[in-house]
Design a protein around this motif. Structure first.
Motif, PDB file in Angstrom:
ATOM      1  N   SER A  27       0.827  -1.200   0.000  1.00 42.27           N
ATOM      2  CA  SER A  27       0.000   0.000   0.000  1.00 42.27           C
ATOM      3  C   SER A  27       0.870   1.261   0.000  1.00 42.27           C
ATOM      4  O   SER A  27       1.862   1.353   0.724  1.00 42.27           O
ATOM      5  N   LYS A  28       0.468   2.229  -0.804  1.00 45.09           N
ATOM      6  CA  LYS A  28       1.236   3.480  -0.883  1.00 45.09           C
ATOM      7  C   LYS A  28       1.154   4.277   0.419  1.00 45.09           C
ATOM      8  O   LYS A  28       1.943   5.202   0.624  1.00 45.09           O
ATOM      9  N   GLU A  29       0.231   3.915   1.297  1.00 43.54           N
ATOM     10  CA  GLU A  29       0.135   4.588   2.591  1.00 43.54           C
ATOM     11  C   GLU A  29       1.361   4.329   3.465  1.00 43.54           C
ATOM     12  O   GLU A  29       1.614   5.053   4.432  1.00 43.54           O
TER      13      GLU A  29
ATOM     14  N   ILE B 143       4.493   4.430   2.405  1.00 42.11           N
ATOM     15  CA  ILE B 143       5.680   4.990   1.758  1.00 42.11           C
ATOM     16  C   ILE B 143       6.532   5.810   2.729  1.00 42.11           C
ATOM     17  O   ILE B 143       7.761   5.836   2.624  1.00 42.11           O
TER      18      ILE B 143
ATOM     19  N   CYS C 271       8.889  12.189  -0.169  1.00 46.13           N
ATOM     20  CA  CYS C 271       8.457  11.038  -0.949  1.00 46.13           C
ATOM     21  C   CYS C 271       7.115  11.335  -1.604  1.00 46.13           C
ATOM     22  O   CYS C 271       6.389  12.242  -1.184  1.00 46.13           O
ATOM     23  N   HIS C 272       6.806  10.574  -2.630  1.00 46.27           N
ATOM     24  CA  HIS C 272       5.532  10.739  -3.321  1.00 46.27           C
ATOM     25  C   HIS C 272       5.224   9.454  -4.073  1.00 46.27           C
ATOM     26  O   HIS C 272       6.125   8.781  -4.579  1.00 46.27           O
ATOM     27  N   SER C 273       3.954   9.127  -4.158  1.00 44.99           N
ATOM     28  CA  SER C 273       3.493   7.986  -4.946  1.00 44.99           C
ATOM     29  C   SER C 273       2.471   8.474  -5.954  1.00 44.99           C
ATOM     30  O   SER C 273       1.698   9.399  -5.676  1.00 44.99           O
ATOM     31  N   ASN C 274       2.474   7.861  -7.133  1.00 43.85           N
ATOM     32  CA  ASN C 274       1.412   8.220  -8.081  1.00 43.85           C
ATOM     33  C   ASN C 274       0.100   7.574  -7.654  1.00 43.85           C
ATOM     34  O   ASN C 274       0.042   6.829  -6.667  1.00 43.85           O
TER      35      ASN C 274
ATOM     36  N   GLY D 144      -0.159   3.801  -7.086  1.00 37.08           N
ATOM     37  CA  GLY D 144       0.830   3.249  -6.172  1.00 37.08           C
ATOM     38  C   GLY D 144       1.901   2.408  -6.828  1.00 37.08           C
ATOM     39  O   GLY D 144       2.677   1.738  -6.127  1.00 37.08           O
ATOM     40  N   LYS D 145       2.021   2.462  -8.159  1.00 32.70           N
ATOM     41  CA  LYS D 145       3.020   1.650  -8.857  1.00 32.70           C
ATOM     42  C   LYS D 145       4.389   2.332  -8.908  1.00 32.70           C
ATOM     43  O   LYS D 145       5.399   1.685  -9.184  1.00 32.70           O
TER      44      LYS D 145
ATOM     45  N   TRP E 211       6.990   4.838  -6.718  1.00 32.80           N
ATOM     46  CA  TRP E 211       7.362   5.545  -5.498  1.00 32.80           C
ATOM     47  C   TRP E 211       8.604   6.372  -5.791  1.00 32.80           C
ATOM     48  O   TRP E 211       9.572   5.868  -6.358  1.00 32.80           O
TER      49      TRP E 211
END
Length: 324
Positions: A83-85, A87, A99-102, A105-106, A108
């Motif tokens: 999960s991108k949560e 990151i 940090c950042h996720s699109n 979530g694919k 990071w």
């Protein structure tokens, strides 16, 4: 505050560089002010990797070692399979400040602070971050890519790049897992590659005015890990830059590193800027011969009337050809 590598008078030092003023860039080193001269060298490094799952301790600890050893400023990983949560926890483990996720979530993205930053564009296949006055009052854009496996779905990515290229006049670097090759010799094993599968990719790179800057190390970056008779290798991971980036960073290198758990190799990008002019050489890309009108352009350049000695004639014609 960001870590740069300063090379001066034959010495290499890893130092912290304070915020760069617009009027007169100054380095703050060990409490003393040092002006940036034409002999200073700045390095920006990044690691891109389709890691195929951050839960693997072997993979994530390998990434941590690579970032520490190479003093890396940016890291982009693809397919974290988590999960991108979560990151933020990985950002702290890797030692980055942001940090950042699109959306899906694919992708990071981790980086350290510059003067300012903003997201230039984003989709389920890429993230582009614009760093304001990151180095010597230059704006730079870094795009991380995790392209779809389906050629039809990748067309959205190519369209996005073409649209972005019309709106920017800044240094631009694009890297990641493109899930497509440019040339048949970038594949080993399996059925022969058909060039029509690469045409959209080639046309996009040509329209955007970006160039593959090559690599060192093992050529092929992905393996399907099947038994030997079914094994396929491809060069799916690469880096492109535009002319502005290429002109500032006279030494851009890509190093394909050993695979660790993932079916993709991580690759390290090193960019060196020396703040002075250097000789630019003509570079030929194999896939150009498959583009419409290629032979006509070469013939027109080669048949042009140039006077002088043989070396001057050759240099002039190659220079004219590179502009075409």
């Amino acid at each position: 505050m960001i870590i740069y590598t300063l090379v001066q008078e034959g010495e290499v030092k890893h130092e912290k560089v304070a915020k760069v003023k617009e009027t007169e860039p100054i380095l703050h080193i060990k409490g003393n002010k040092k002006r940036i001269t034409s002999q200073s060298v700045f390095m920006i490094s990044a690691i891109f990797w389709n890691i195929r799952g951050v839960r693997s301790k072997k993979a994530i600890h390998s990434l941590k070692r690579l970032t520490d050893i190479n003093n890396t400023h940016f890291v982009a990983i693809f397919e974290p399979f988590i999960s991108k949560e979560k990151i933020d926890g990985y950002m702290r483990f890797l030692g980055f400040q942001h940090c950042h996720s699109n959306g899906n979530g694919k992708i990071w993205y981790f980086w350290n602070s510059f003067n300012n930053k903003k997201f230039f564009s984003e989709s389920d296949q890429h993230i582009t971050i614009k760093l304001d006055k990151a180095i010597i009052n230059q704006y730079i854009l870094i795009t991380t890519v995790y392209a779809k496996c389906n050629s039809i779905e990748r067309r959205d990515l190519w369209s996005s790049f073409q649209q972005d290229s019309t709106m920017l006049n800044d240094l631009w670097c694009i890297g990641g897992d493109f899930n497509v090759i440019l040339d048949p010799n970038e594949k080993l094993g399996g059925k022969p590659h058909r060039m029509y599968k690469s045409i959209d990719f080639q046309n996009c790179m040509d329209i955007c005015g970006i160039t593959d800057i090559g690599y060192s190390g093992t050529k092929l970056t992905w393996c399907n890990n099947r038994r030997p008779k079914k094994r396929i290798w491809k060069r799916l991971d690469r880096v492109f830059v535009n002319d502005l980036w290429d002109n500032l960073f006279q030494r851009c290198s890509i190093r394909h590193m050993a695979r660790t758990r993932s079916d993709h190799r991580p690759f390290l990008i090193m960019n060196l800027s020396t703040n002075h002019n250097c000789t630019r050489y003509f570079r030929f890309l194999n896939y150009w011969i498959n583009l419409p009108g290629f032979y006509t352009i070469v013939e027109d350049s080669w048949n042009s009337n140039v006077k002088g000695n043989h070396m001057w004639i050759l240099q002039t014609k190659l220079k004219a050809l590179s502009k075409d």
